[in-house]
Enzyme design. Sequence first.
Site, short mmCIF file in Angstrom:
data_model
loop_
_atom_site.label_atom_id
_atom_site.label_comp_id
_atom_site.label_asym_id
_atom_site.label_seq_id
_atom_site.Cartn_x
_atom_site.Cartn_y
_atom_site.Cartn_z
CG PHE A 67 -10.50 -2.42 70.29
CD1 PHE A 67 -9.64 -1.81 71.19
CD2 PHE A 67 -11.72 -1.80 70.03
CE1 PHE A 67 -9.99 -0.62 71.83
CE2 PHE A 67 -12.07 -0.61 70.65
CZ PHE A 67 -11.21 -0.02 71.55
CB SER A 68 -8.13 -8.14 69.13
OG SER A 68 -7.47 -7.79 70.33
CB CYS A 69 -10.45 -6.52 63.95
SG CYS A 69 -12.11 -6.98 64.49
CE LYS A 71 -4.00 -9.45 70.01
NZ LYS A 71 -4.94 -8.37 70.39
#
Length: 387
Positions: A67-69, A71
């Site tokens: 997921f947003s890891c 980013k």
Amino acid sequence: MAVTHGTTEPGFEPVAEAFTDAFRDRPTMGAALSVRVGGRRVVDLWGGVADERSARPWDAETATVVFSCTKGLMSVLVARLVQEGRIDYAAPVVRYWPEFAAAGKSGVTVAELLSHRAGLSALRQPIAFEQLLDWDYMTAALARQSPLWEPGSGYAYHAITHGWLAGELVRRVTGQLPGAYLAELAGPITGDAWIGLPDAEAERVAHLQASPSQLEAGEQLLEAPSEWTGLAMTLGGALPAALVTPDGGFNDARLRAAQVPGAGGIATADALSAIWSATVVEADGTRLLDDATLREALVPMSSGEPVFPTPGPWPRWGRGLQLDSEARRYLGPSSFGHDGAGGQVAFADLDARVGFAFVTNWLEAGADDRATRIVDALRRVLDESRS
């Protein structure tokens, strides 16, 4: 409680215990933990269930959607281009992406784009799942859209769109989609992190499960005071609010194979900790970012209450890198990285020379403290070793 496997160096047993405790009362959870200190792997653990449908166990080779890891990884890629003099944080985005100037966005800087201040946290028009998978469609839609608020005047989390914004910068400068550029940079360190999963690796990926708290959070998202808060996550119907269904959302093989670098990265915990470690120390002859570049990348940009009201505490960001905050406690002020939906946490610490990653397929929201307890245990171990 699940049986865990792997190795733990002497002195780091409290970290291993905190990891094992995370499985308590979660019979179908799978997870992995990797910690490096000074470039040396000191914790490498995994356990539980990779796919509850078949009871396939989580093993040393299991990868999962982080997921947003993702980013955080994208922000490292951009920082590397800054280090090489190919991108300037202070420059307008249009220097690299001329079409981005449309609809009053010509003054948006790279730093603002990365720190959720560009006014593009959601699309004004709902999109279909198939459009989500189309890189050119998504980047063109963002380039022509007018901002949802005056760019630079405040921030709101660009939950999914951040990946295409940062990723198009990478593509314009390098000529490569971000997945290829990640492979180029991280290849000497690890081959087990992808943006755009190769077909040959598909069987290694864990099946994601939405816990009751994750499902409830998705329902609450759709009832948020501002419709833009929900649209930032769902894009108007392309994604479920809880991010996964048994066969849809980020469990869909088509999404995993596509490049969705706001949330679609896939990695092992060991690969993530290796990459983050390489931002602060040399790993296998490779140091991804030098200290001077980190000082630029870690300039605080966004904190406090966002443009669209959401309950605190709130995270903090530098130039795309998430900083230590009440909302996401890392080791301390010299830590940076990015967490991800459902409980994923990956970061580095410049002072302690740490690379850390905890990943799981059992998605929780709200009071989930699995990774926080592990980080707290690591902090205590490191403090004791220095005393």
